[in-house]
Structure formats: C-alpha cells, structure tokens
Design an enzyme around this catalytic site. Structure first.
Site, PDB file in Angstrom:
ATOM      1  N   ASP A  14       0.554  -1.190  -0.027  1.00  0.00           N
ATOM      2  CA  ASP A  14       0.320   0.065   0.309  1.00  0.00           C
ATOM      3  C   ASP A  14       1.368   1.544   0.111  1.00  0.00           C
ATOM      4  O   ASP A  14       2.386   1.165   0.195  1.00  0.00           O
ATOM      5  CB  ASP A  14      -0.699   0.177   1.524  1.00  0.00           C
ATOM      6  CG  ASP A  14      -1.909   1.027   1.323  1.00  0.00           C
ATOM      7  OD1 ASP A  14      -2.225   1.872   0.430  1.00  0.00           O
ATOM      8  OD2 ASP A  14      -1.825   1.820   2.364  1.00  0.00           O
ATOM      9  N   SER A  15       0.482   2.364  -0.757  1.00  0.00           N
ATOM     10  CA  SER A  15       0.878   3.710  -0.640  1.00  0.00           C
ATOM     11  C   SER A  15       1.663   3.536   1.537  1.00  0.00           C
ATOM     12  O   SER A  15       2.567   4.525   1.536  1.00  0.00           O
ATOM     13  CB  SER A  15      -0.153   5.024  -0.722  1.00  0.00           C
ATOM     14  OG  SER A  15      -0.956   4.974  -0.095  1.00  0.00           O
ATOM     15  N   CYS A  77      -3.786  -1.427  -1.723  1.00  0.00           N
ATOM     16  CA  CYS A  77      -3.933   0.863  -2.417  1.00  0.00           C
ATOM     17  C   CYS A  77      -5.166   0.415  -3.714  1.00  0.00           C
ATOM     18  O   CYS A  77      -4.615   0.218  -4.665  1.00  0.00           O
ATOM     19  CB  CYS A  77      -2.738   1.404  -2.728  1.00  0.00           C
ATOM     20  SG  CYS A  77      -2.650   3.018  -2.897  1.00  0.00           S
ATOM     21  N   GLU A 156      -5.934   9.592   9.574  1.00  0.00           N
ATOM     22  CA  GLU A 156      -5.024   9.417  10.380  1.00  0.00           C
ATOM     23  C   GLU A 156      -4.853  10.210  11.293  1.00  0.00           C
ATOM     24  O   GLU A 156      -3.853  10.198  12.003  1.00  0.00           O
ATOM     25  CB  GLU A 156      -4.202   9.641   8.790  1.00  0.00           C
ATOM     26  CG  GLU A 156      -4.226   8.540   8.256  1.00  0.00           C
ATOM     27  CD  GLU A 156      -2.603   8.632   6.876  1.00  0.00           C
ATOM     28  OE1 GLU A 156      -1.248   8.655   7.375  1.00  0.00           O
ATOM     29  OE2 GLU A 156      -2.346   7.699   6.764  1.00  0.00           O
ATOM     30  N   CYS A 188     -11.397   3.447  -1.281  1.00  0.00           N
ATOM     31  CA  CYS A 188     -10.100   3.938  -0.745  1.00  0.00           C
ATOM     32  C   CYS A 188      -9.805   3.416   0.848  1.00  0.00           C
ATOM     33  O   CYS A 188     -10.829   2.995   1.786  1.00  0.00           O
ATOM     34  CB  CYS A 188      -9.938   5.125  -0.389  1.00  0.00           C
ATOM     35  SG  CYS A 188      -8.804   5.979   0.480  1.00  0.00           S
ATOM     36  N   HIS A 190      -8.591   3.772   4.094  1.00  0.00           N
ATOM     37  CA  HIS A 190      -9.157   4.158   4.589  1.00  0.00           C
ATOM     38  C   HIS A 190     -10.172   4.205   5.164  1.00  0.00           C
ATOM     39  O   HIS A 190     -11.014   4.156   6.001  1.00  0.00           O
ATOM     40  CB  HIS A 190      -8.411   5.821   5.262  1.00  0.00           C
ATOM     41  CG  HIS A 190      -6.835   6.175   4.538  1.00  0.00           C
ATOM     42  ND1 HIS A 190      -6.015   5.672   4.116  1.00  0.00           N
ATOM     43  CD2 HIS A 190      -6.316   7.014   5.646  1.00  0.00           C
ATOM     44  CE1 HIS A 190      -4.299   5.999   4.033  1.00  0.00           C
ATOM     45  NE2 HIS A 190      -5.079   6.672   5.437  1.00  0.00           N
TER      46      HIS A 190
HETATM   47  N1  DGL Z   1      -3.877   3.650   0.142  1.00  0.00           N
HETATM   48  C1  DGL Z   1      -5.067   5.119  -0.980  1.00  0.00           C
HETATM   49  C2  DGL Z   1      -5.936   4.156  -1.800  1.00  0.00           C
HETATM   50  O1  DGL Z   1      -6.107   3.344  -1.344  1.00  0.00           O
HETATM   51  C3  DGL Z   1      -5.123   5.912   0.106  1.00  0.00           C
HETATM   52  C4  DGL Z   1      -4.102   7.148   0.342  1.00  0.00           C
HETATM   53  C5  DGL Z   1      -2.845   7.760  -0.771  1.00  0.00           C
HETATM   54  O2  DGL Z   1      -3.571   8.841  -1.246  1.00  0.00           O
HETATM   55  O3  DGL Z   1      -1.961   6.681  -0.611  1.00  0.00           O
HETATM   56  O4  DGL Z   1      -6.152   5.325  -2.495  1.00  0.00           O
END
Ligand code: DGL
Length: 271
Positions: A14-15, A77, A156, A188, A190
């Site tokens: 993931d990012s 992600c 976050e 997403c 989150h």
């Molecule tokens: N993990 C990213 C997503 O699911 C969200 C956070 C980011 O912008 O890197 O799109």
C-alpha cells in the site's frame, strides 16, 4: 512444488498505512497465511500523484515483495490498483490482485436500482477504474464518482466522528445523494473507518461496499484454485516493512488493524 508454494507468504503493499484494512480482512479470511506487508510511508500519499509516478512506485513495491518469495501479491491501495495493475501484470509473473474488481463485483451484486456511487482519492476517481469495471460487468448500471481528499488525513488524525467530520462527509456525499445511488463503494483503504460517519452523513439507506473484505474472498479463491493454501495450522507470521518511521506506523496502524502492529521494520526498498 505445490507444497512448497503453499508455505510462502502473501505479499501486500500500500502507499502507507491504510492497506492494513486489507490485512485485517485477510487475517480474518485466511488465518493461517503468513503475510509480508509493505507500506510506502515515506512517499504517501499516492492519491494526489500522476499515473507515471504511481506506476513507478508500484513497480518498486512489487520488486521489494518478490525478495520474500511471495506466492501472490495484493495491491491493497485503491490508487495503485486503479493505475498500475495492468502494467504490473505485464511485467511480473507472480499473480497480482487489486481491489477494484472485487469491490466492483460486490457493488454490481448489491445494487437494486442500478445506481452506484464511488468515493476515492483524486487519482482513483480520475482513473475511472471502478466505473469501467462496473460497466464491463453490467453496462446498464449508472456510476457516479466523487473524490474525497480530506478523508485520508481525517482518518489518520483520528477524526472518525463528530460534527466536523459529519459536515465534511455530507458535503462530499451531497452529489451522490442527489443521484439517488443505493450502493456506495468505499474506494480507498481508509474509508471503512469512516463508515459510521458516511452512513450518517448520507442520511438515506445505502449499501456500503468495503473492497477489503471482497478482495480477501478473492485471494482465498485464487489460493484454493491453485492449491496454494497454507497447510500449516501454526500461528501465522506477519511482517511489516515501511519506508519511514516505524513508530508512527505502529501507533496509527492499530486503528486500522484492530490489534497491535508488531515487528515493523524500516527499509529503503529501492536500494
Ligand atoms: N491507499 C490509498 C488508496 O487506497 C489512500 C492513501 C493515498 O492517497 O496514498 O487509494
């Protein structure tokens, strides 16, 4: 050979931290599978970046996970899945699963009115990945998308409820409510943490689709089909690698994983 592959870990990237929602779903669905997680915390967010940057970072993340002999790779992600999946599949032999198709499938099954909403980062919405996948599955479904860039920092920072969070969510969701969607994809990593606020702010009955859960089901299918499911009944090993400070990841990660995040190591994965 099959026996050997079955004992290998699943790779997840993931990012940053949000992919732990997918790890949580994998732990629930596949409790005996070891997992290696990679969170690119030094370069997060991906959601505001261009296609070429997202693809480049995603390639590097896969290369890092391949060092562990992973049997498959999950792109937790949504932003990476939206932009990088086809390129990654062309470059690497290891099976790679993104979150877009599983989430789209679930939405297609859930909608009664054939009006589906998608919320995600700017990059995910710009890619139209969910929309194209849903249309591919059922061209009679209308898809309405909305980017919600404040949701990631809200989660976050722990702003999971309260009047300000509800007000922000209501503002983002207003256009989708006007379109009378009956199903909403939380596109997403989150957003599942904001599900109660989203439901409240939406104010009308809506089916929320969490791609993480559907993805874990798809991974189970892939492993079962290939006879790659772990045969061990010992406690699975989980390892977490990040490109920035591990302390921050462990502290906030608990919120995403629903349990303490142990054995977090910092790496410079492009070395
Ligand atoms: N993990 C990213 C997503 O699911 C969200 C956070 C980011 O912008 O890197 O799109």
């Amino acid at each position: 050979m099959a026996g050997k592959i079955s004992s290998k870990p699943i790779g997840v990237f993931d990012s940053g931290i949000g992919g732990l929602t997918v790890v949580k779903a994998l732990m629930r669905e596949l409790p005996y599978e070891p997992i290696v997680y990679f969170g690119d915390t030094a370069r997060v967010p991906y959601g505001s970046k261009s296609r070429s940057t997202i693809v480049k970072f995603s390639m590097e993340n896969v290369e890092f996970l391949l060092r562990f002999g992973v049997k498959c790779i999950i792109i937790a992600c949504n932003t990476s899945s939206s932009w990088a999946l086809p390129t990654l599949r062309r470059y690497f032999k290891v099976p790679i699963i993104g979150v877009i198709r599983p989430g789209s499938r679930a939405a297609v099954q859930a909608t009664r009115t054939k009006r589906v909403g998608v919320i995600g980062t700017d990059a995910t919405v710009r890619s139209r990945a969910y929309e194209l996948e849903i249309k591919r599955l059922n061209s009679s479904i209308s898809v309405y998308s909305q980017s919600c860039p404040l949701f990631v920092p809200m989660v976050e920072s722990g702003w999971l409820n309260g009047p300000i969070s509800t007000q922000i969510a209501a503002t983002y969701l207003e256009p989708l409510k006007r379109q009378r969607v009956d199903t909403l994809i939380l596109g997403c990593t989150h957003y599942p943490l904001l599900a109660p606020v989203i439901r409240k702010a939406f104010g009308a009955p809506v089916e929320l689709i969490d791609s993480a859960t559907q993805t874990a089901v798809e991974v189970r299918g892939l492993l079962a089909w290939n006879e790659w499911l772990s045969t061990s009944r010992a406690r699975a090993r989980y390892r977490f690698f990040v490109t920035d400070e591990p302390g921050h990841f462990s502290a906030i990660g608990q919120r995403f994983l629903g349990q303490a995040v142990r054995s977090v190591e910092r790496v410079n994965h492009t070395d």
